[in-house]
Design an enzyme around this catalytic site. Structure first.
Site, PDB file in Angstrom:
ATOM      1  N   SER A   7      43.131  46.302  45.445  1.00 20.35           N
ATOM      2  CA  SER A   7      42.592  45.185  44.675  1.00 20.35           C
ATOM      3  C   SER A   7      42.480  45.556  43.206  1.00 20.35           C
ATOM      4  CB  SER A   7      41.220  44.784  45.214  1.00 20.35           C
ATOM      5  OG  SER A   7      40.617  43.838  44.349  1.00 20.35           O
ATOM      6  N   HIS A  32      46.666  43.253  45.610  1.00 21.15           N
ATOM      7  CA  HIS A  32      45.670  42.232  45.929  1.00 21.15           C
ATOM      8  C   HIS A  32      45.062  41.686  44.635  1.00 21.15           C
ATOM      9  CE1 HIS A  32      43.070  40.213  48.852  1.00 21.15           C
ATOM     10  NE2 HIS A  32      42.089  40.370  47.978  1.00 21.15           N
ATOM     11  N   ASP A  34      42.376  39.039  43.123  1.00 16.59           N
ATOM     12  CA  ASP A  34      41.204  38.209  43.410  1.00 16.59           C
ATOM     13  C   ASP A  34      40.956  37.214  42.284  1.00 16.59           C
ATOM     14  OD1 ASP A  34      40.110  39.257  45.921  1.00 16.59           O
ATOM     15  OD2 ASP A  34      39.857  41.119  44.794  1.00 16.59           O
ATOM     16  N   MET A  36      38.549  34.198  40.953  1.00 13.46           N
ATOM     17  CA  MET A  36      37.213  33.615  41.136  1.00 13.46           C
ATOM     18  C   MET A  36      36.955  32.570  40.062  1.00 13.46           C
ATOM     19  SD  MET A  36      35.156  37.184  41.631  1.00 13.46           S
ATOM     20  CE  MET A  36      35.925  38.590  42.416  1.00 13.46           C
ATOM     21  N   HIS A  65      44.198  36.088  46.496  1.00  8.02           N
ATOM     22  CA  HIS A  65      43.018  35.607  47.223  1.00  8.02           C
ATOM     23  C   HIS A  65      42.257  34.634  46.323  1.00  8.02           C
ATOM     24  CE1 HIS A  65      38.839  36.821  49.048  1.00  8.02           C
ATOM     25  NE2 HIS A  65      39.150  35.564  49.282  1.00  8.02           N
ATOM     26  N   MET A  67      39.289  32.545  45.527  1.00  6.25           N
ATOM     27  CA  MET A  67      37.873  32.267  45.762  1.00  6.25           C
ATOM     28  C   MET A  67      37.467  31.140  44.828  1.00  6.25           C
ATOM     29  SD  MET A  67      36.452  36.162  46.201  1.00  6.25           S
ATOM     30  CE  MET A  67      37.789  37.005  45.370  1.00  6.25           C
ATOM     31  N   MET A 136      36.480  38.933  55.549  1.00  3.60           N
ATOM     32  CA  MET A 136      35.694  39.471  54.437  1.00  3.60           C
ATOM     33  C   MET A 136      34.600  40.377  54.988  1.00  3.60           C
ATOM     34  SD  MET A 136      36.996  38.439  51.626  1.00  3.60           S
ATOM     35  CE  MET A 136      35.683  39.078  50.571  1.00  3.60           C
ATOM     36  N   ASP A 175      38.904  43.033  53.823  1.00  2.00           N
ATOM     37  CA  ASP A 175      38.638  43.189  52.387  1.00  2.00           C
ATOM     38  C   ASP A 175      37.138  43.354  52.164  1.00  2.00           C
ATOM     39  OD1 ASP A 175      38.456  43.076  49.644  1.00  2.00           O
ATOM     40  OD2 ASP A 175      39.182  41.012  49.462  1.00  2.00           O
TER      41      ASP A 175
END
Length: 219
Positions: A7, A32, A34, A36, A65, A67, A136, A175
């Site tokens: 990540s 990875h 992330d 957000m 990913h 979010m 998660m 994760d």
């Protein structure tokens, strides 16, 4: 075969392109990413411009990913930015099926995830529609959290459902708080895509990737 997906949330953003090349050359299969939005989770990370800019740093799979609230609004933009896999939260989608179908329109892999407090039953109807399930093992939104032990049982439950439904081709990703010490336990439970942030980028990233890969190869 188990896959490592470091990540980049834990990477040094002053030299993000270089950090990605280091883990690429060390043997990580995925990157990875992330994303957000400050709404679905409290934090804000980065978006399409950053992903697009680092896409040139590696040819490895971009495991994105999301979010974010109602990710269906941005699927096309993330695909254009370089996503190879897009993971969405069951809790964040008003229409989960439409969101998954939107991802598939662009011939990339679709994945679904759920927060630690959400039961596996919430994603069960969507398992035949996805290529991967992300479990998660921390609460989403912050890096460096401790692994939630109950996640092991959740991995097992997802694995059981996939076997029952003859969906052996669907990956299980884990994760949150993953390190060398708990790596074997999540592999034993059924996870085959391993996300690690701090455990990779803290210290010598290349050496850390190699240590992860040695355990995964032995497993």
């Amino acid at each position: 075969m188990a896959i490592l997906s470091p990540s980049i949330l834990s990477a040094d953003f002053k030299k993000l392109g270089d950090e990605i090349q280091i883990i690429d050359q060390a043997g990580a299969e995925y990157i990875h990413v992330d994303v957000m939005d400050g709404m679905f989770v409290p934090s804000i990370s980065y978006g399409m411009p950053v992903i697009k800019s680092i896409r040139e740093s590696t040819k490895k799979v971009f495991d994105v990913h999301l979010m974010i609230e109602e990710p269906i609004r941005y699927i096309e933009e993330f695909v254009k930015s370089g996503a190879d896999i897009i993971t969405v939260h069951v809790e964040a989608c008003q229409d989960v099926v439409a969101t998954i179908e939107k991802i598939r329109e662009y011939n990339i892999r679709a994945a679904i995830t759920l927060n630690p407090e959400t039961p596996v039953s919430a994603i069960e109807p969507y398992l035949p529609l996805v290529d991967m399930v992300l479990v998660m093992s921390v609460h989403p939104g912050f890096g460096g959290q401790k692994f939630i032990p109950e996640s092991i049982e959740k991995i097992r439950k997802v694995k059981e459902l996939l076997v029952e439904k003859n969906l052996d081709n669907v990956d299980i990703e884990i994760d949150g708080g993953i390190n060398i010490e708990n790596l074997v336990s999540v592999l034993e439970a059924g996870a085959n895509v391993i996300v690690a942030g701090s455990a990779v980028f803290r210290g010598d990233a290349a050496d850390n990737v190699k240590k992860f890969k040695e355990v995964m190869a032995a497993w």
